[in-house]
Each structure stands twice: as C-alpha cells, then as structure tokens.
Scaffold this motif. Structure first.
Motif, PDB file in Angstrom:
ATOM      1  N   LEU A   1      -0.426  -8.384   1.981  1.00  0.00           N
ATOM      2  CA  LEU A   1      -0.666  -7.182   1.914  1.00  0.00           C
ATOM      3  C   LEU A   1       0.099  -6.521   2.962  1.00  0.00           C
ATOM      4  O   LEU A   1       0.134  -7.104   4.095  1.00  0.00           O
ATOM      5  CB  LEU A   1      -2.322  -6.862   2.429  1.00  0.00           C
ATOM      6  CG  LEU A   1      -2.348  -5.327   2.484  1.00  0.00           C
ATOM      7  CD1 LEU A   1      -2.252  -4.558   1.060  1.00  0.00           C
ATOM      8  CD2 LEU A   1      -3.823  -5.179   3.010  1.00  0.00           C
ATOM      9  N   CYS A   2       0.867  -5.644   2.573  1.00  0.00           N
ATOM     10  CA  CYS A   2       1.720  -4.717   3.460  1.00  0.00           C
ATOM     11  C   CYS A   2       0.996  -3.368   3.745  1.00  0.00           C
ATOM     12  O   CYS A   2       1.041  -2.484   2.680  1.00  0.00           O
ATOM     13  CB  CYS A   2       3.004  -4.631   2.733  1.00  0.00           C
ATOM     14  SG  CYS A   2       4.278  -3.679   3.984  1.00  0.00           S
ATOM     15  N   SER A   3       0.462  -3.101   4.802  1.00  0.00           N
ATOM     16  CA  SER A   3      -0.038  -1.726   4.862  1.00  0.00           C
ATOM     17  C   SER A   3      -0.380  -1.518   6.320  1.00  0.00           C
ATOM     18  O   SER A   3      -0.257  -2.429   7.219  1.00  0.00           O
ATOM     19  CB  SER A   3      -1.574  -1.942   4.263  1.00  0.00           C
ATOM     20  OG  SER A   3      -2.435  -0.708   4.566  1.00  0.00           O
ATOM     21  N   ASN A   4      -0.274  -0.182   6.434  1.00  0.00           N
ATOM     22  CA  ASN A   4      -0.414   0.361   7.886  1.00  0.00           C
ATOM     23  C   ASN A   4      -2.019   0.484   8.350  1.00  0.00           C
ATOM     24  O   ASN A   4      -2.485   0.851   9.380  1.00  0.00           O
ATOM     25  CB  ASN A   4       0.267   1.437   8.005  1.00  0.00           C
ATOM     26  CG  ASN A   4       1.552   1.534   8.739  1.00  0.00           C
ATOM     27  OD1 ASN A   4       1.719   0.530   9.704  1.00  0.00           O
ATOM     28  ND2 ASN A   4       2.419   2.084   8.482  1.00  0.00           N
TER      29      ASN A   4
ATOM     30  N   LYS B   1      -8.740  -9.232   4.664  1.00  0.00           N
ATOM     31  CA  LYS B   1      -8.795 -10.604   5.371  1.00  0.00           C
ATOM     32  C   LYS B   1     -10.524 -10.957   5.335  1.00  0.00           C
ATOM     33  O   LYS B   1     -10.735 -12.033   5.553  1.00  0.00           O
ATOM     34  CB  LYS B   1      -8.244 -10.497   6.813  1.00  0.00           C
ATOM     35  CG  LYS B   1      -6.942 -10.231   6.946  1.00  0.00           C
ATOM     36  CD  LYS B   1      -5.791 -11.482   6.954  1.00  0.00           C
ATOM     37  CE  LYS B   1      -6.207 -12.418   7.900  1.00  0.00           C
ATOM     38  NZ  LYS B   1      -5.463 -13.635   8.011  1.00  0.00           N
TER      39      LYS B   1
ATOM     40  N   ARG C   1      -6.625  -3.479   6.219  1.00  0.00           N
ATOM     41  CA  ARG C   1      -5.966  -4.885   6.736  1.00  0.00           C
ATOM     42  C   ARG C   1      -7.180  -5.717   6.876  1.00  0.00           C
ATOM     43  O   ARG C   1      -7.275  -7.004   6.383  1.00  0.00           O
ATOM     44  CB  ARG C   1      -5.094  -4.789   7.953  1.00  0.00           C
ATOM     45  CG  ARG C   1      -3.790  -4.048   7.414  1.00  0.00           C
ATOM     46  CD  ARG C   1      -2.947  -3.407   8.593  1.00  0.00           C
ATOM     47  NE  ARG C   1      -2.606  -4.637   9.598  1.00  0.00           N
ATOM     48  CZ  ARG C   1      -1.628  -5.506   9.417  1.00  0.00           C
ATOM     49  NH1 ARG C   1      -0.435  -5.065   8.680  1.00  0.00           N
ATOM     50  NH2 ARG C   1      -1.300  -6.405  10.207  1.00  0.00           N
ATOM     51  N   SER C   2      -8.378  -5.046   7.727  1.00  0.00           N
ATOM     52  CA  SER C   2      -9.418  -5.951   7.916  1.00  0.00           C
ATOM     53  C   SER C   2     -10.297  -6.201   6.560  1.00  0.00           C
ATOM     54  O   SER C   2     -10.970  -7.254   6.606  1.00  0.00           O
ATOM     55  CB  SER C   2     -10.357  -5.280   8.840  1.00  0.00           C
ATOM     56  OG  SER C   2      -9.878  -4.989   9.939  1.00  0.00           O
TER      57      SER C   2
ATOM     58  N   ASP D   1      -5.391  -0.038   9.226  1.00  0.00           N
ATOM     59  CA  ASP D   1      -6.127  -1.305   9.869  1.00  0.00           C
ATOM     60  C   ASP D   1      -7.456  -1.772   9.209  1.00  0.00           C
ATOM     61  O   ASP D   1      -7.682  -2.837   9.148  1.00  0.00           O
ATOM     62  CB  ASP D   1      -6.399  -0.883  11.392  1.00  0.00           C
ATOM     63  CG  ASP D   1      -5.181  -0.780  12.430  1.00  0.00           C
ATOM     64  OD1 ASP D   1      -4.087  -1.437  11.918  1.00  0.00           O
ATOM     65  OD2 ASP D   1      -5.186   0.013  13.243  1.00  0.00           O
TER      66      ASP D   1
ATOM     67  N   LEU E   1      -1.219 -10.814   6.051  1.00  0.00           N
ATOM     68  CA  LEU E   1      -0.754  -9.587   6.193  1.00  0.00           C
ATOM     69  C   LEU E   1       0.768  -9.668   6.688  1.00  0.00           C
ATOM     70  O   LEU E   1       1.200 -10.364   7.669  1.00  0.00           O
ATOM     71  CB  LEU E   1      -1.578  -8.784   7.407  1.00  0.00           C
ATOM     72  CG  LEU E   1      -3.105  -8.752   7.208  1.00  0.00           C
ATOM     73  CD1 LEU E   1      -3.955  -8.289   8.500  1.00  0.00           C
ATOM     74  CD2 LEU E   1      -3.196  -8.014   6.123  1.00  0.00           C
TER      75      LEU E   1
ATOM     76  N   ASP F   1       0.733  -1.118  -0.039  1.00  0.00           N
ATOM     77  CA  ASP F   1       0.102  -0.108  -0.148  1.00  0.00           C
ATOM     78  C   ASP F   1       0.753   1.158  -0.213  1.00  0.00           C
ATOM     79  O   ASP F   1       2.108   1.229   0.457  1.00  0.00           O
ATOM     80  CB  ASP F   1      -0.897  -0.046   1.102  1.00  0.00           C
ATOM     81  CG  ASP F   1      -2.009   1.108   1.353  1.00  0.00           C
ATOM     82  OD1 ASP F   1      -2.293   1.570   0.142  1.00  0.00           O
ATOM     83  OD2 ASP F   1      -2.381   1.398   2.368  1.00  0.00           O
TER      84      ASP F   1
END
Length: 157
Positions: free
Chosen positions: A107-110, A119, A115-116, A112, A134, A8
């Motif tokens: 996925l590489c992301s900060n 998944k 990220r939810s 939240d 993640l 991301d």
C-alpha cells in the motif's frame, strides 16, 4: 504471482504529476513487471482517481500492458461486505475492500489510519506467510529502491 500494489488517492504523485512521471523507482518496478497495480472496474476509488487525467492514462497503459489487476464490481462487493463487518479506523473502507479483493501486498498511502488498517490482521486477513507492506514513499531513494528490490516476482528475478 507478482506483487499487487494499491496507490491511495492521497498518494497519486507516486504514479504521475502534472509536470510528468511520478516516483521513477516505483514506475520502473511496475514496468519491469515485478509489481502490478490493483484497480477496480467501478466504485468510490475509481471515481476519486478518474479526475486525474495523467493517472488514468497511465492506468490505461498498464491495463493494455498486463501490469494492472482489474477487480470486478462483484469481487469488490463481496469484499465490501466482509470489510463492513470489521472494526477499522480509517475512513477508506473502499481501499480496504480493494486490498482484500485484489490480495494486495503493498500500500502506498499518506493516511496513517489506513496504513494501520492495512497491516491489521483483524481488518485484512493474513495472506499465508506473506505480510502486507507499506511503500516508503517518504523515504529516501535508497530506502525505496531497497524496498522494491525485496518485492519481486519469483519468476522474474
């Protein structure tokens, strides 16, 4: 098939920083062809990334080296239509569309919420028995190394 990953825009230091390379473990995983980066040929994500010269140079090298899965505008548009129909929490539907079109597993992301959503099986359908994962870029070196060692191309072990 190799593991497809998305980085991301909020996590670009994993790929490159102004001072030099990013997360050496992640970059080594890509260089050794255990993972490939998903990247669209057009769209909002490409626009966000385009201003980062170091990352764009890396993307070009990956494309030349076969370490990039380029997603066409048509593929992205089809995925966009599907994602628009879903109820998602994040403000990054373009990343979710890229994940759907590329069949990304990592996925590489900060973010939240992103990220939810990544998944959430109601947002992104399952990929057979494989689950979406993640990348623990905030984890210590050992956690990141162990994660990447579990995500390898079957034909390159």
């Amino acid at each position: 098939m190799c593991v497809v990953a998305i980085v991301d825009a909020d996590s670009l230091p994993v790929l490159a920083t102004r001072q030099g390379p990013g997360d050496e473990l992640f970059l080594s995983w890509i260089r050794s062809r255990h993972g490939v980066i998903a990247f669209p040929s057009s769209g909002q994500y490409r626009t966000e990334i385009q201003n980062n010269r170091a990352v764009m140079m890396l993307i070009q090298r990956y494309e030349q080296g076969g370490q990039l899965r380029k997603i066409s505008a048509g593929q992205l548009e089809t995925a966009d239509d599907q994602i628009r129909q879903k109820c998602h929490r994040s403000n990054d539907p373009h990343i979710l569309s890229l994940a759907l079109a590329s069949e990304a597993r990592v996925l590489c992301s900060n973010d939240d919420d992103l990220r939810s959503d990544f998944k959430d099986r109601n947002v992104l359908p399952p990929m057979g028995r494989l689950s979406r994962l993640l990348y623990p870029f905030n984890g210590n070196r050992r956690q990141r190394r162990d994660f990447l060692n579990r995500q390898r191309c079957a034909d390159r072990r």
